[in-house]
Write an enzyme that holds these catalytic residues in place. Structure first.
Site, PDB file in Angstrom:
ATOM      1  N   ASN A 299      30.470 -58.458  56.577  1.00 14.12           N
ATOM      2  CA  ASN A 299      29.560 -57.674  57.414  1.00 14.12           C
ATOM      3  C   ASN A 299      30.058 -57.477  58.839  1.00 14.12           C
ATOM      4  OD1 ASN A 299      29.099 -60.131  58.642  1.00 14.12           O
ATOM      5  ND2 ASN A 299      26.996 -60.353  57.918  1.00 14.12           N
TER       6      ASN A 299
ATOM      7  N   ASP B 199      30.911 -85.027  49.282  1.00 14.63           N
ATOM      8  CA  ASP B 199      31.395 -85.370  50.611  1.00 14.63           C
ATOM      9  C   ASP B 199      31.176 -86.851  50.900  1.00 14.63           C
ATOM     10  OD1 ASP B 199      32.338 -84.351  53.272  1.00 14.63           O
ATOM     11  OD2 ASP B 199      30.379 -85.105  53.925  1.00 14.63           O
TER      12      ASP B 199
ATOM     13  N   GLU C 168      35.251 -87.044  47.252  1.00 14.64           N
ATOM     14  CA  GLU C 168      36.033 -87.223  48.467  1.00 14.64           C
ATOM     15  C   GLU C 168      35.842 -88.682  48.870  1.00 14.64           C
ATOM     16  OE1 GLU C 168      36.418 -85.957  53.151  1.00 14.64           O
ATOM     17  OE2 GLU C 168      34.513 -86.428  52.223  1.00 14.64           O
TER      18      GLU C 168
END
Length: 563
Positions: free
Chosen positions: A36, A220, A281
């Site tokens: 955009n 995470d 992770e």
């Protein structure tokens, strides 16, 4: 790059468990493609570039967080796990991306951030206006302070981003109140995973995205959810890769045994769906400890950060490869290889400035600058070595273009909280997060139609642009395409690894017997002779005039059998 492999016959048979051998491409949405023109990448931008990923030959994409967030840590501070931040688009855009990726035969993995929320999450906003001991505070790690009037933090833990890991709130009556734990930024309060409500909430979040068609989750800080009972003092330093001390003490905030019960619960949720996966992770050492995360009732993959931090050292690479394969084989899991991601200096620059290994906390204009030519040469060789290894591989967006780190970012544009919490003493992670160049010479090199870019690109990115490399023999993009094609055709990722003999300590060489492939990486200064029966398939740089492997080069060879 030299590609000798045109005689191969494709065999694209997919293994039953796709994640065991997949090539997964990490997308950092803010920096991938801007549809955009506002200068920030978005989900529609990702959808518009799926053809590039299909042509590259990846099996799946992993999207860094795109959830509602105040962006104190680039989206890793989540305010709403079930919606898309307006700067990235809408839930409809996410659904369209998932559907279109599947039409391109590309699976979709999304990031999940369970260690902490944003301080703008509804739960935390409720916690700070509720009294101590309330159920609302019980979702987080609130504690009374030390000292005569609670003016000191509950313990001496430090934030990964610098400074104390504790922040004190003001109570509803205006008085100084309790402290809350945040192992990262102060706007990222840690959740209390001993609370059953927290566990059930994340089971529901998993189901929300699984029902929308995602194929898996990258978790995470997977090793950080559980803290030792009583939050004991720790004065041995605190890094993500912190292991046990010489005396065997394990950090009380990392890799606690209780995390495994959490992931067994998650695995039960995923097993009610078909072909879904979890990747951790987890900055955990040694390899035997990391392998506990990928036992058959927990996660499917865990990133091999020991490999990433090995540098350009043959011995360290051999040790990381052998240790990972041995440890993971013991629990029936594949090894999972990675060289770059959104948290580390891109490996073309890292292998130049830190060939001896370890992590570099960003590179600034006042730091020693990488040698771009040497770094890219080593990076191409390292990538070919990695892509030949059995198991799954992760690529970070732009590495297929050979992008270096942006090492001269102006201080005024930096956004990484690590930069601010370290008072500018470390450059942080912004340099590896610079938007991608798609079209040389276009506004923002084609990242956006308007030329807007949330971080500026270095001038060098023009020559690394995707359109400047497509179809160009010897380009890094074409090297990646060729390597992924041969990897798929020869099914090297499903092979066993056998070390090749007859090479000195500066060489990493191994056979993949089932694929009849020999891999030789020369990390020394002298050319390396190939066996007479070895027919080169692909090399990261041309072989010399005698057919030998020059310094900082990897070659894949077809061989009759194990040598």
């Amino acid at each position: 790059m030299t590609d000798f492999s045109s005689d191969l016959t494709a065999d694209t048979t997919e293994p039953t468990e796709w994640w065991r051998t997949a090539v997964i491409y990490q997308i950092y949405p803010r920096s991938f493609a801007d549809a955009n023109g506002d200068g920030t990448g978005d989900l529609r931008g990702v959808t518009s570039r799926l053809d590039h990923l299909r042509d590259l030959g990846v099996d799946a994409i992993w999207l860094s967080p795109f959830y509602v967030s105040p962006m104190a840590d680039a989206g890793y501070d989540v305010a709403d796990y079930r919606d898309v931040d307006p700067q990235f688009g809408t839930l409809d855009d996410a659904d369209a991306l998932i559907a279109e990726a599947h039409r391109h035969d590309i699976r979709v993995i999304v990031d999940l951030v369970p260690n902490h929320t944003s301080d703008e999450h509804a739960w935390f906003r409720a916690a700070v206006v509720s009294p101590p001991g309330s159920p609302e505070r019980g979702r987080y790690l609130f504690r009374d302070g030390r000292g005569e009037s609670g003016e000191l933090p509950p313990n001496s833990w430090r934030s990964v981003f610098g400074g104390s890991a504790w922040t004190r709130i003001e109570e509803a009556d205006g008085s100084p109140g309790q402290w809350y734990l945040h192992l990262f930024d102060s706007r990222q309060p840690d959740l209390d995973w001993t609370n059953p409500e927290v566990r059930e909430e994340f089971h529901d979040i998993l189901r929300f995205w699984l029902d929308r068609g995602v194929d898996g989750f990258r978790v995470d800080v997977a090793h950080g959810l559980v803290k030792a009972v009583g939050l004991p003092e720790w004065d041995h330093g605190q890094e993500l890769l912190e292991g046990a001390t010489a005396g065997g003490e394990r950090p009380p905030m990392w890799d606690q045994d209780g995390v495994h019960e959490i992931y067994r619960g998650w695995r039960k949720v995923l097993d009610t769906y078909e072909d879904r996966m979890l990747v951790a992770e987890a900055w955990v050492e040694p390899a035997e400890r990391l392998a506990r995360y990928v036992r058959d009732d927990e996660m499917h993959q865990a990133f091999n950060f020991a490999f990433l931090t090995s540098g350009w050292r043959a011995g360290a690479l051999r040790e990381a490869i052998a240790g990972s394969i041995e440890a993971n084989d013991s629990v029936g899991a594949p090894s999972t290889w990675v060289l770059s991601n959104h948290d580390v200096v891109r490996h073309p620059s890292r292998l130049s400035v830190a060939p001896d290994g370890g992590l570099v906390n960003g590179i600034g204009s006042d730091d020693p600058q990488p040698d771009e030519e040497i770094g890219l040469r080593r990076a191409r060789a390292a990538t070919m070595l990695m892509l030949a290894l059995p198991g799954s591989t992760y690529l970070y967006q732009g590495e297929e273009l050979g992008l270096p780190e942006h090492t001269t970012l102006p201080d005024e544009v930096r956004q990484d909280p690590a930069w601010f919490r370290h008072h500018g003493e470390v450059a942080g992670r912004d340099g590896c997060r610079v938007p991608l160049p798609w079209q040389a010479g276009a506004p923002a090199n084609g990242f956006s139609t308007t030329g807007r870019s949330w971080l500026p690109q270095p001038d060098s990115y023009t020559r690394y642009a995707a359109d400047a490399q497509a179809g160009i023999e010897g380009s890094t993009l074409e090297l990646y395409r060729a390597a992924l094609r041969i990897r798929r055709e020869r099914r090297t990722a499903a092979c066993t690894l056998a070390w090749a003999e007859g090479y000195d300590d500066s060489v990493v060489a191994f056979n993949l017997p089932e694929a009849r492939v020999l891999v030789v990486t020369n990390l020394g200064s002298e050319p390396v002779r190939l066996p007479e029966h070895a027919a080169p398939l692909l090399s990261s740089e041309p072989l010399d005039e005698h057919g030998n492997v020059p310094a900082d080069v990897t070659v894949w060879c077809s061989v009759p059998g194990a040598s």
